[in-house]
Design a protein around this motif. Structure first.
Motif, PDB file in Angstrom:
ATOM      1  N   ALA A 149      51.211 -31.085 -59.081  1.00 46.04           N
ATOM      2  CA  ALA A 149      50.622 -31.397 -58.073  1.00 46.04           C
ATOM      3  C   ALA A 149      50.779 -29.668 -57.421  1.00 46.04           C
ATOM      4  O   ALA A 149      51.228 -29.121 -57.849  1.00 46.04           O
ATOM      5  CB  ALA A 149      51.128 -32.424 -57.549  1.00 46.04           C
TER       6      ALA A 149
ATOM      7  N   ALA B  93      45.203 -32.213 -55.559  1.00 43.61           N
ATOM      8  CA  ALA B  93      46.580 -30.618 -55.269  1.00 43.61           C
ATOM      9  C   ALA B  93      47.790 -32.399 -54.225  1.00 43.61           C
ATOM     10  O   ALA B  93      47.764 -33.139 -54.645  1.00 43.61           O
ATOM     11  CB  ALA B  93      45.848 -31.756 -53.218  1.00 43.61           C
ATOM     12  N   ASP B  94      48.554 -31.867 -53.690  1.00 39.57           N
ATOM     13  CA  ASP B  94      49.583 -32.428 -54.066  1.00 39.57           C
ATOM     14  C   ASP B  94      49.717 -33.485 -52.475  1.00 39.57           C
ATOM     15  O   ASP B  94      49.487 -32.998 -51.306  1.00 39.57           O
ATOM     16  CB  ASP B  94      50.602 -31.908 -53.633  1.00 39.57           C
TER      17      ASP B  94
ATOM     18  N   ARG C 134      51.760 -35.421 -50.817  1.00 40.08           N
ATOM     19  CA  ARG C 134      52.416 -35.942 -50.115  1.00 40.08           C
ATOM     20  C   ARG C 134      52.836 -34.922 -49.066  1.00 40.08           C
ATOM     21  O   ARG C 134      52.880 -34.939 -47.689  1.00 40.08           O
ATOM     22  CB  ARG C 134      53.588 -35.933 -50.197  1.00 40.08           C
TER      23      ARG C 134
ATOM     24  N   THR D 284      45.460 -35.065 -67.558  1.00 44.39           N
ATOM     25  CA  THR D 284      44.458 -34.984 -66.709  1.00 44.39           C
ATOM     26  C   THR D 284      44.466 -34.063 -65.446  1.00 44.39           C
ATOM     27  O   THR D 284      45.309 -33.716 -65.267  1.00 44.39           O
ATOM     28  CB  THR D 284      45.169 -36.330 -65.844  1.00 44.39           C
TER      29      THR D 284
ATOM     30  N   LEU E 119      42.727 -33.200 -62.700  1.00 45.76           N
ATOM     31  CA  LEU E 119      42.268 -34.164 -61.391  1.00 45.76           C
ATOM     32  C   LEU E 119      42.126 -33.107 -60.098  1.00 45.76           C
ATOM     33  O   LEU E 119      42.303 -32.543 -59.553  1.00 45.76           O
ATOM     34  CB  LEU E 119      43.005 -35.325 -61.442  1.00 45.76           C
TER      35      LEU E 119
ATOM     36  N   GLU F  16      39.349 -28.436 -59.839  1.00 48.68           N
ATOM     37  CA  GLU F  16      38.726 -27.200 -59.173  1.00 48.68           C
ATOM     38  C   GLU F  16      39.188 -25.554 -59.151  1.00 48.68           C
ATOM     39  O   GLU F  16      38.938 -25.191 -59.517  1.00 48.68           O
ATOM     40  CB  GLU F  16      38.924 -27.939 -57.962  1.00 48.68           C
TER      41      GLU F  16
ATOM     42  N   PRO G 145      38.623 -37.692 -58.483  1.00 47.58           N
ATOM     43  CA  PRO G 145      38.595 -38.688 -57.836  1.00 47.58           C
ATOM     44  C   PRO G 145      38.994 -38.713 -55.730  1.00 47.58           C
ATOM     45  O   PRO G 145      40.035 -39.990 -55.901  1.00 47.58           O
ATOM     46  CB  PRO G 145      39.965 -39.617 -58.562  1.00 47.58           C
TER      47      PRO G 145
ATOM     48  N   ARG H 173      33.634 -27.377 -46.414  1.00 38.02           N
ATOM     49  CA  ARG H 173      35.637 -27.383 -46.523  1.00 38.02           C
ATOM     50  C   ARG H 173      35.057 -28.309 -44.480  1.00 38.02           C
ATOM     51  O   ARG H 173      35.952 -29.094 -43.958  1.00 38.02           O
ATOM     52  CB  ARG H 173      35.502 -25.998 -45.753  1.00 38.02           C
TER      53      ARG H 173
ATOM     54  N   PHE I  40      47.758 -45.450 -51.649  1.00 35.42           N
ATOM     55  CA  PHE I  40      48.188 -44.759 -53.549  1.00 35.42           C
ATOM     56  C   PHE I  40      49.673 -45.269 -53.418  1.00 35.42           C
ATOM     57  O   PHE I  40      50.105 -44.840 -54.743  1.00 35.42           O
ATOM     58  CB  PHE I  40      47.482 -43.653 -53.515  1.00 35.42           C
ATOM     59  N   PHE I  41      50.496 -44.394 -52.289  1.00 35.09           N
ATOM     60  CA  PHE I  41      51.666 -44.537 -52.376  1.00 35.09           C
ATOM     61  C   PHE I  41      52.115 -45.926 -52.443  1.00 35.09           C
ATOM     62  O   PHE I  41      53.238 -46.051 -53.552  1.00 35.09           O
ATOM     63  CB  PHE I  41      52.587 -43.429 -51.650  1.00 35.09           C
TER      64      PHE I  41
ATOM     65  N   ARG J 187      52.652 -47.592 -55.589  1.00 34.74           N
ATOM     66  CA  ARG J 187      53.189 -46.813 -56.629  1.00 34.74           C
ATOM     67  C   ARG J 187      55.301 -47.990 -56.096  1.00 34.74           C
ATOM     68  O   ARG J 187      55.814 -47.277 -56.989  1.00 34.74           O
ATOM     69  CB  ARG J 187      53.575 -45.787 -57.169  1.00 34.74           C
TER      70      ARG J 187
ATOM     71  N   LYS K 142      59.449 -49.952 -56.929  1.00 38.02           N
ATOM     72  CA  LYS K 142      61.366 -49.811 -57.172  1.00 38.02           C
ATOM     73  C   LYS K 142      61.092 -50.452 -56.106  1.00 38.02           C
ATOM     74  O   LYS K 142      61.256 -50.945 -55.219  1.00 38.02           O
ATOM     75  CB  LYS K 142      61.440 -48.196 -56.122  1.00 38.02           C
TER      76      LYS K 142
HETATM   77  C1  3H9 Z   1      42.706 -33.753 -53.832  1.00 38.42           C
HETATM   78  O1  3H9 Z   1      42.865 -33.251 -55.190  1.00 38.42           O
HETATM   79  C2  3H9 Z   1      42.423 -32.493 -52.568  1.00 38.42           C
HETATM   80  C3  3H9 Z   1      41.281 -31.192 -53.007  1.00 38.42           C
HETATM   81  O2  3H9 Z   1      40.478 -31.448 -53.400  1.00 38.42           O
HETATM   82  C4  3H9 Z   1      41.067 -30.705 -52.295  1.00 38.42           C
HETATM   83  C5  3H9 Z   1      42.181 -29.515 -51.232  1.00 38.42           C
HETATM   84  C6  3H9 Z   1      42.010 -29.004 -50.117  1.00 38.42           C
HETATM   85  N1  3H9 Z   1      50.212 -35.714 -55.848  1.00 38.42           N
HETATM   86  O3  3H9 Z   1      50.727 -42.671 -60.885  1.00 38.42           O
HETATM   87  P1  3H9 Z   1      51.843 -41.646 -61.102  1.00 38.42           P
HETATM   88  C7  3H9 Z   1      53.482 -38.505 -58.833  1.00 38.42           C
HETATM   89  S1  3H9 Z   1      43.125 -34.850 -53.484  1.00 38.42           S
HETATM   90  C8  3H9 Z   1      51.557 -35.778 -55.521  1.00 38.42           C
HETATM   91  O4  3H9 Z   1      52.873 -43.220 -61.361  1.00 38.42           O
HETATM   92  P2  3H9 Z   1      50.617 -41.948 -63.903  1.00 38.42           P
HETATM   93  C9  3H9 Z   1      53.023 -39.939 -58.042  1.00 38.42           C
HETATM   94  O5  3H9 Z   1      53.283 -40.282 -56.781  1.00 38.42           O
HETATM   95  C10 3H9 Z   1      44.279 -35.158 -54.819  1.00 38.42           C
HETATM   96  N2  3H9 Z   1      52.170 -36.642 -56.608  1.00 38.42           N
HETATM   97  O6  3H9 Z   1      51.490 -41.282 -63.358  1.00 38.42           O
HETATM   98  C11 3H9 Z   1      54.578 -40.885 -59.024  1.00 38.42           C
HETATM   99  O7  3H9 Z   1      55.355 -40.421 -57.861  1.00 38.42           O
HETATM  100  P3  3H9 Z   1      56.603 -41.248 -58.373  1.00 38.42           P
HETATM  101  C12 3H9 Z   1      43.673 -35.550 -56.231  1.00 38.42           C
HETATM  102  C13 3H9 Z   1      51.312 -37.075 -57.041  1.00 38.42           C
HETATM  103  O8  3H9 Z   1      50.932 -41.103 -65.548  1.00 38.42           O
HETATM  104  C14 3H9 Z   1      54.121 -39.925 -59.911  1.00 38.42           C
HETATM  105  O9  3H9 Z   1      53.550 -38.510 -59.070  1.00 38.42           O
HETATM  106  N3  3H9 Z   1      44.407 -36.117 -57.692  1.00 38.42           N
HETATM  107  C15 3H9 Z   1      50.136 -36.812 -57.062  1.00 38.42           C
HETATM  108  O10 3H9 Z   1      50.236 -43.625 -64.133  1.00 38.42           O
HETATM  109  C16 3H9 Z   1      53.482 -40.307 -61.396  1.00 38.42           C
HETATM  110  O11 3H9 Z   1      52.011 -41.125 -60.537  1.00 38.42           O
HETATM  111  C17 3H9 Z   1      44.310 -37.467 -57.597  1.00 38.42           C
HETATM  112  O12 3H9 Z   1      44.233 -38.098 -56.702  1.00 38.42           O
HETATM  113  C18 3H9 Z   1      49.338 -35.942 -56.903  1.00 38.42           C
HETATM  114  N4  3H9 Z   1      48.621 -35.493 -56.079  1.00 38.42           N
HETATM  115  O13 3H9 Z   1      49.224 -40.977 -63.763  1.00 38.42           O
HETATM  116  C19 3H9 Z   1      45.470 -37.853 -58.238  1.00 38.42           C
HETATM  117  N5  3H9 Z   1      49.680 -37.718 -57.716  1.00 38.42           N
HETATM  118  O14 3H9 Z   1      56.924 -41.369 -59.658  1.00 38.42           O
HETATM  119  C20 3H9 Z   1      45.837 -39.324 -58.101  1.00 38.42           C
HETATM  120  C21 3H9 Z   1      50.749 -38.395 -58.779  1.00 38.42           C
HETATM  121  O15 3H9 Z   1      57.679 -40.919 -57.014  1.00 38.42           O
HETATM  122  N6  3H9 Z   1      47.144 -39.496 -58.609  1.00 38.42           N
HETATM  123  N7  3H9 Z   1      52.259 -38.263 -58.178  1.00 38.42           N
HETATM  124  O16 3H9 Z   1      56.318 -43.026 -57.894  1.00 38.42           O
HETATM  125  C22 3H9 Z   1      46.863 -39.844 -60.178  1.00 38.42           C
HETATM  126  O17 3H9 Z   1      46.095 -40.307 -60.569  1.00 38.42           O
HETATM  127  C23 3H9 Z   1      47.833 -40.497 -61.177  1.00 38.42           C
HETATM  128  O18 3H9 Z   1      48.959 -40.081 -60.434  1.00 38.42           O
HETATM  129  C24 3H9 Z   1      48.149 -39.724 -62.792  1.00 38.42           C
HETATM  130  C25 3H9 Z   1      49.328 -39.908 -63.179  1.00 38.42           C
HETATM  131  C26 3H9 Z   1      46.423 -40.062 -63.440  1.00 38.42           C
HETATM  132  C27 3H9 Z   1      48.071 -38.442 -62.551  1.00 38.42           C
END
Ligand code: 3H9
Length: 702
Positions: free
Chosen positions: A30, A68-69, A71, A103, A105, A110, A129, A261, A280-281, A284, A288
């Motif tokens: 992220a 993006a992260d 968190r 992925t 994403l 971007e 997403p 923006r 979302f969090f 997950r 635990k």
């Molecule tokens: C964005 O990008 C905004 C931008 O357009 C603009 C900004 C200016 N950040 O789901 P999992 C953690 S918005 C931080 O169990 P999988 C998750 O909490 C973002 N942490 O695995 C977990 O932690 P823990 C757009 C994240 O293999 C661990 O990673 N992106 C993030 O089933 C594993 O995740 C999304 O919306 C994150 N972005 O699925 C993508 N993503 O182990 C959201 C994950 O401590 N993520 N974590 O519980 C997903 O859809 C799925 O996590 C992914 C992996 C498909 C990536």
């Protein structure tokens, strides 16, 4: 220059004439602050490196940048921001190649779109997403994606957040090449080398305008807004997504970025963003479980037995078969077995008609099901799930039989939605292997699995049923043992209040509307009609027989008249042949009026606010009691049960998260008011609620 570390998480090195920027930030790379600043520094290094003729962006671990992260959201933004990063990347004067695996994403895609070429391996997926988190792509996604795909596809991807597989992304123009294999670094290097060897130019997406010109002035934006009114009822960000994409067609690139923006910031500040990210969090976090760790042993579940081929048993069976786990279904009568199997087949055939399965897959799935009339066929299974109707005596009889037949180490689970797991377990000599696995109807569709621990259930069994949930793609939540567990215990309180509100003067449709306005997909009474009026009626009758003081209800009269809900085309509402749309029925209004007369009730005007408070605050008060008693370990467990089991709007974060936003003091004073005016144990304020209010704390602080 080799292996130069730009930061802990991003490195730059050169291989031949390719400068390689590598991100390594587990678990999903992220774009946290360290990654963003590391990427900028590595890019700068690449620009300065006179030997590097092209640059390659690639990630270590399981995936390309997944966004993006999340968190960091809700906290002050730290430089460099993502829009700055992507613009700097796009402005690179050396060709920049993104190599995608896993992925790509959100901000990850971007970033890839700000590179000049994109290559992926065939298993990769891409998507934006953000909408699922109450946001829109805020780093150029709404401006760059439509330049590659045209308006319609960009709108589809951005407003649904669905992922697109690599081959489709290639066809859409999002990717430039897709290769087989899994060595992403080698694939990326080969592509970057080709860019150098063929002298391919820097190619910035911002400058690609043919699709923009083609779709300018199209009515597709208004069409999408109309569609969203249905599909995204109550949601904020999908509409903002359309506005942002439209800006790509109406404004020059830089101004489009500014508009994106502004709209992104509006979404960021909306309460829906906070609710969706909590969900979302939460989804997950629920995996635990208190008292369990990664080291808790988990039993292998390679075969499953199911008792009951009714709607529930059949739906449960499909979950296992869908992931290749063979199932033995036992019924008492051949007829019931045949009927149950025919329904499963029909469900699969319907999926095949919709193109979701091939006929061969239908046959493969059916072949995994062994119908049987004897428990002896459970001899070798690893897990048995009992799904017969709610009757303690019958369940105990079944569990005693299972205890005799099943091998040592087999897990014996009940799909009961209300009954005492400890009492069921007492019918066996192995209560440590007994557990509740409460599926929600339709069991092959609803994502929640409420796993219920008995007082003697072993940690190994608890860990196994949580792992099983994951395996069959459900969200498993571990809860304690009490009447109705978490979900139905709260639902029954809401149901009682909803019925009383109608006694007192509300109409069923008024009550339902307040709930659908809050964001539920259906109201209390439409839900009763779906589940069957007889279900609640039988529960009330059983409790009356057991000596409980359950007052008479107009809903009992419906059941007694055979108005059992959708299945009889008449319940609280009436239904037209083949339709599930509830229509208010004057006959029911008369029945309610008659009931009020019999009970000596003079109806009064009931406000929507009272309905909201009595139907939802009563759940919050019960939720607080559930926490106090340790039935749920954390407020978020309750939130996830309600989001995935009962359709509580995810954008409100679940009932306990929503309660924090409403204000616990507001809720407590309403609870006290209804304790005086309505009465009943459901309005006795939860000690935890009183304590939190006294301390000025929230559920989120627990
Ligand atoms: C964005 O990008 C905004 C931008 O357009 C603009 C900004 C200016 N950040 O789901 P999992 C953690 S918005 C931080 O169990 P999988 C998750 O909490 C973002 N942490 O695995 C977990 O932690 P823990 C757009 C994240 O293999 C661990 O990673 N992106 C993030 O089933 C594993 O995740 C999304 O919306 C994150 N972005 O699925 C993508 N993503 O182990 C959201 C994950 O401590 N993520 N974590 O519980 C997903 O859809 C799925 O996590 C992914 C992996 C498909 C990536």
């Amino acid at each position: 220059m080799r292996g130069e570390i730009m930061s802990e998480v991003v490195s730059y090195n050169r291989e031949g004439n390719i400068g390689v920027i590598t991100v390594n930030y587990p678990p999903v790379n992220a774009l946290g602050q360290a990654v963003r600043s590391g990427l900028l520094a590595a890019l700068e290094q690449g620009q300065k490196d006179t030997e590097a003729r092209a640059l390659l962006l690639v990630c270590e671990g399981r995936t390309f940048i997944a966004g993006a992260d999340i968190r960091e959201f809700g906290k002050p933004m730290q430089e460099p921001t993502l829009p700055t990063l992507v613009n700097t990347f796009e402005n690179s004067d050396k060709p920049l190649v993104a190599a995608i695996h896993g992925t790509a994403l959100g901000g990850g895609l971007e970033t890839a779109l700000s590179c000049h070429y994109r290559v992926a391996i065939s298993s990769a997926k891409v998507g934006l997403p953000e909408v699922k988190l109450g946001l829109l792509p805020g780093a150029g996604g709404t401006q760059r994606l439509p330049r590659l795909t045209g308006a319609r596809k960009a709108l589809e991807m951005i407003t649904t957040g669905e992922f697109v597989g690599a081959k489709d992304a290639l066809a859409l123009g999002i990717l430039d090449a897709v290769e087989e294999g899994d060595d992403i670094r080698a694939v990326g290097m080969a592509y970057a080398q080709k860019v150098v060897d063929e002298g391919k130019p820097v190619r910035r997406v911002r400058d690609i305008t043919d699709k923009i010109e083609a779709d300018k002035g199209s009515d597709v934006f208004d069409q999408f807004r109309d569609e969203l009114k249905k599909r995204a009822r109550g949601l904020f960000s999908p509409f903002k997504c359309v506005d942002a994409v439209e800006a790509a067609f109406n404004l020059p690139f830089d101004e489009g970025m500014k508009r994106e923006r502004e709209l992104f910031m509006e979404c960021m500040e909306s309460p829906q963003r906070a609710g969706l990210i909590h969900s979302f969090f939460g989804e997950r976090e629920v995996s635990k479980v208190k008292g369990l760790s990664k080291d808790t042993p988990v039993r292998d579940v390679k075969s499953v037995g199911i008792i009951g081929a009714g709607t529930m048993g059949g739906g449960i069976a499909m979950n296992f078969v869908n992931v290749g786990i063979p199932v033995t279904i036992v019924e008492v009568k051949q007829e019931a077995l045949d009927k149950g199997l025919a329904i499963i087949r029909r469900n699969y055939e319907n999926s095949a008609k919709k193109g979701k399965l091939t006929q061969e897959q239908v046959e493969q799935r059916m072949a995994l099901i062994t119908p049987s009339l004897t428990y002896d066929d459970f001899r070798d299974v690893d897990l048995v799930i009992e799904a017969v109707f709610e009757n303690m005596a019958i369940k105990k009889e079944i569990f005693a039989k299972l205890d005799e037949v099943c091998k040592p180490g087999a897990i014996l689970a009940s799909n009961t939605s209300t009954l005492d797991i400890d009492e069921i377990a007492s019918a066996t000599k192995r209560p440590e292997d007994v557990v509740g696995m409460h599926f929600f109807s339709p069991a092959n569709v609803m994502k929640l699995l409420e796993n219920v621990r008995g007082s003697k259930t072993s940690d190994e069994v608890k860990a196994t049923v949580m792992a099983v949930a994951k395996k069959i793609k459900k969200v498993g939540v571990m809860v304690g043992n009490c009447y109705g567990f978490v979900g139905n215990r709260m639902l029954h309180k809401r149901g009682t209040e909803a019925m009383s509100l109608v006694d007192e003067g509300a109409t069923p449709q008024q009550v339902d509307k307040v709930l659908t306005d809050l964001g539920f997909p259906m109201g209390q009474f439409a839900m009763s009609d779906l589940a069957g009026i007889d279900v609640g009626y039988r529960i009330r009758e059983e409790r009356r027989k057991a000596g409980e003081d359950i007052p008479a209800s107009w809903m009992d009269k419906l059941a007694e008249q055979g108005r059992l809900g959708q299945k009889t085309q008449a319940g609280v509402y009436k239904y037209e042949e083949g339709s599930r749309k509830p229509i208010p029925d004057p006959e029911v209004e008369q029945l309610i009026e008659q009931f009020r007369k019999e009970q000596g009730i003079t109806p009064r005007e009931i406000t929507n606010q009272e309905i909201l408070e009595r139907c939802v605050y009563v759940m919050i008060n019960e939720g607080a009691k559930i926490l106090e008693e340790g039935i749920a370990d954390r407020p978020l467990d309750i939130d996830i049960v309600w989001i995935y089991g009962y359709g509580f709007p995810a954008y409100r974060g679940g009932p306990m998260f929503w309660a924090d936003q409403e204000g616990l003091d507001t809720i407590l004073s309403a609870v006290k008011k209804y304790q005086d005016t309505v009465g009943g144990e459901q309005w006795e304020p939860a000690a935890l609620l009183e304590k939190l209010v006294a301390e000025g704390r929230k559920f989120a602080d627990l």
